[in-house]
Design a protein around this motif. Structure first.
Motif, PDB file in Angstrom:
ATOM      1  N   THR A  80      -2.728  17.245   7.542  1.00 42.84           N
ATOM      2  CA  THR A  80      -2.006  17.956   6.492  1.00 42.84           C
ATOM      3  C   THR A  80      -2.965  18.187   5.345  1.00 42.84           C
ATOM      4  N   GLY A  81      -3.114  19.459   4.948  1.00 44.15           N
ATOM      5  CA  GLY A  81      -4.051  19.776   3.879  1.00 44.15           C
ATOM      6  C   GLY A  81      -4.337  21.253   3.821  1.00 44.15           C
ATOM      7  N   SER A  82      -5.524  21.597   3.359  1.00 39.37           N
ATOM      8  CA  SER A  82      -5.884  23.000   3.156  1.00 39.37           C
ATOM      9  C   SER A  82      -6.124  23.702   4.483  1.00 39.37           C
TER      10      SER A  82
ATOM     11  N   TRP B  41      -8.262  24.539   9.905  1.00 38.52           N
ATOM     12  CA  TRP B  41      -8.700  25.397  11.009  1.00 38.52           C
ATOM     13  C   TRP B  41     -10.095  25.030  11.492  1.00 38.52           C
ATOM     14  N   ARG B  42     -10.946  24.507  10.596  1.00 33.39           N
ATOM     15  CA  ARG B  42     -12.259  24.037  11.050  1.00 33.39           C
ATOM     16  C   ARG B  42     -12.100  22.871  12.014  1.00 33.39           C
ATOM     17  N   ILE B  43     -11.186  21.954  11.689  1.00 36.81           N
ATOM     18  CA  ILE B  43     -10.923  20.829  12.589  1.00 36.81           C
ATOM     19  C   ILE B  43     -10.393  21.343  13.923  1.00 36.81           C
TER      20      ILE B  43
ATOM     21  N   VAL C  52      -4.184  19.271  18.455  1.00 35.52           N
ATOM     22  CA  VAL C  52      -4.343  19.287  17.002  1.00 35.52           C
ATOM     23  C   VAL C  52      -3.076  19.846  16.361  1.00 35.52           C
ATOM     24  N   LEU C  53      -2.528  19.096  15.422  1.00 39.01           N
ATOM     25  CA  LEU C  53      -1.335  19.492  14.686  1.00 39.01           C
ATOM     26  C   LEU C  53      -1.750  19.761  13.243  1.00 39.01           C
ATOM     27  N   LEU C  54      -1.369  20.920  12.728  1.00 33.90           N
ATOM     28  CA  LEU C  54      -1.804  21.338  11.400  1.00 33.90           C
ATOM     29  C   LEU C  54      -0.617  21.709  10.539  1.00 33.90           C
ATOM     30  N   GLU C  55      -0.448  21.006   9.420  1.00 38.20           N
ATOM     31  CA  GLU C  55       0.524  21.410   8.404  1.00 38.20           C
ATOM     32  C   GLU C  55      -0.309  21.824   7.203  1.00 38.20           C
ATOM     33  N   LEU C  56      -0.414  23.138   7.010  1.00 37.92           N
ATOM     34  CA  LEU C  56      -1.378  23.684   6.062  1.00 37.92           C
ATOM     35  C   LEU C  56      -0.671  24.267   4.836  1.00 37.92           C
ATOM     36  N   GLY C  57      -1.231  25.288   4.273  1.00 39.72           N
ATOM     37  CA  GLY C  57      -0.745  25.777   2.990  1.00 39.72           C
ATOM     38  C   GLY C  57       0.326  26.838   3.087  1.00 39.72           C
TER      39      GLY C  57
END
Length: 475
Positions: free
Chosen positions: A225-227, A232-234, A243-248
């Motif tokens: 969770t972050g920018s 997306w780089r990760i 990969v789970l992404l909670e972004l902006g």
């Protein structure tokens, strides 16, 4: 005193001190240290070693541990809220709400752990499959690397820990460098439980350390969770991982002409476009107001924004505290200045005092300005007049983000239409997009990420289905 970090459930310190200071007045909130390379390796090895034991851990053991953390958080609410305020600058009133939410998040984790049971499918729907059934269970994907941001240093850590423990996944938490102390306190509470050693660790790390750890094949799941730039780089660097992404986000609000109480809508937008200094990924940023109510809405919005208390986050009356650091304050000020230079109208706010920025309301902003196209992550609200709901939806959808949107309407047809057409993960009808219930699916589309938070939704993301077919089974 140096506050310890947690390696496989054991407290440790290192000779790499980290002094955490308030973004408001630079007062020392506490001192901890970054984990050593040996500690990180020990945490990963322990998570791998305990993987099967955790997967076999009875549901009641996992649930009892989560219930314990929930109860202890509630008992220490004022202490934990004060710590959040000290290290993040979040106003104390909002810090208390965060702790209360985290109490619920861990409680939901306990409840979901008890009922996470899989499903049974009949297979005799086709010829040749008579007397067969499928038992479908969700099994853990394995150890998780959870990376958390500064803006909710307790509850967003809870949203990594609770689902992982409930779903029987060992987890390593890497807290934000600016706010590690709250996560370490959660480690203190977890250490009071009967969870196996190795099932969890909380490790402050440098950027270089996390860059080395993220590709480790022993951690098949990364929950970040972050920018969006970092997320997306990760994701791109780890194509074989889950990969789970909670972004902006740059959350839009649509104010429809049928909404009865325009002052109420203006008050909600003012409150949740500026709370926590706008440092929330669903903080109200873009407001599309129908021309029929625009002239009434805008003065009400400006009045409500001007009435909000700004300053010392420890004061009970403070609504808008500091930005997390000087770089954030300067960036936001530069974006506001750029918008005004390019023709935007500054209706209120904009003066700065250290890291604290007086809340801003802008109108007539060109669509290419950063305060429209990017995530401000600050107390800035942009208002635009529209002539129809469809125009508002089209404008909202131009964003590369798609987290949540709010629509002020009483018309169910408009609500259904907006929900169908808005390119977001969630639509809140009759309120701002900042609303979140910690048990509901939460996440976005486009550059707002992949996967969902919310305890059950995260548990499904941390596990995968495993099927057992029973033959010659007679119901």
């Amino acid at each position: 005193m140096t506050i310890p970090y947690w390696v496989a459930g054991k407290p440790r310190t290192s000779d790499s001190p980290v002094t955490v200071r308030s973004p408001y007045d630079a007062a020392v909130a506490g001192v901890t240290s970054n984990a050593t390379a040996a500690d990180i390796e020990e945490a990963v090895a322990a998570a791998v070693a305990v993987r099967d034991e955790v997967a076999a851990l009875p549901a009641h053991v996992r649930a009892d541990a989560l219930d314990h953390v929930s109860r202890r958080l509630e008992e220490r609410l004022e202490e934990v809220a004060a710590l959040i305020t000290a290290e993040s600058g979040k106003p104390i009133s909002w810090a208390r709400i965060e702790v209360q939410r985290a109490v619920g998040t861990f409680r939901w984790g306990a409840e979901e752990a008890r009922r996470f049971s899989g499903s049974v499918q009949r297979l005799d729907t086709d010829q040749g499959a008579e007397n067969r059934v499928a038992l479908v269970r969700q099994v853990p994907r394995g150890p998780v690397l959870g990376i958390t941001p500064f803006n909710f240093p307790v509850n967003l850590v809870a949203h990594k820990l609770a689902p992982a423990i409930a779903a029987a996944c060992p987890i390593i938490i890497k807290p934000a460098p600016a706010t590690p102390l709250s996560a370490l306190l959660l480690g203190e509470l977890l250490a009071e439980t009967d969870l196996p050693a190795g099932s969890w660790s909380v490790l402050p790390m440098t950027n270089e350390q996390i860059a080395e750890l993220a590709p480790d094949p022993r951690l098949p799941v990364i929950s970040f969770t972050g920018s969006d730039a970092v997320g997306w780089r990760i994701n791109d660097a780890n194509p074989r991982k889950h990969v789970l992404l909670e972004l902006g986000g740059n959350a839009p609000v649509i104010v429809c002409p049928d909404w009865h109480d325009i002052d109420d809508a203006a008050q909600r937008v003012a409150t949740f476009g500026t709370h926590q200094a706008g440092q929330s990924c669903v903080s109200v940023q873009r407001v599309y107001v129908h021309a029929d109510v625009y002239e009434k809405f805008v003065p009400a919005l400006v009045s409500h924004v001007r009435s909000l208390g700004t300053g010392n986050p420890a004061d009970e009356d403070t609504h808008v505290g500091p930005l997390i650091n000087g770089d954030a304050a300067r960036r936001i000020t530069d974006w506001v200045t750029d918008a005004v230079t390019r023709g935007a109208t500054l209706l209120t706010g904009g003066r700065g005092d250290g890291n604290t920025l007086e809340p801003v309301v802008l109108a007539d902003v060109p669509e290419t300005c950063a305060v429209v196209t990017e995530e401000v992550f600050g107390p800035v609200i942009v208002v635009q007049k529209v002539t129809s709901v469809d125009e508002a939806i089209a404008s909202a959808n131009t964003s590369r983000y798609g987290l949540q949107a709010g629509v002020f309407t009483h018309d169910l047809r408009v609500a259904a239409h907006a929900t169908a057409k808005l390119q977001v993960g969630g639509v809140v009808i009759g309120d701002v997009p900042t609303y979140r219930a910690d048990q509901m699916p939460y996440g976005g589309v486009k550059d707002s990420g992949v996967g969902r938070e919310g305890v059950l939704s995260a548990m499904l993301d941390l596990t995968e289905p495993k099927v057992m077919v029973l033959t010659e089974f007679v119901a």
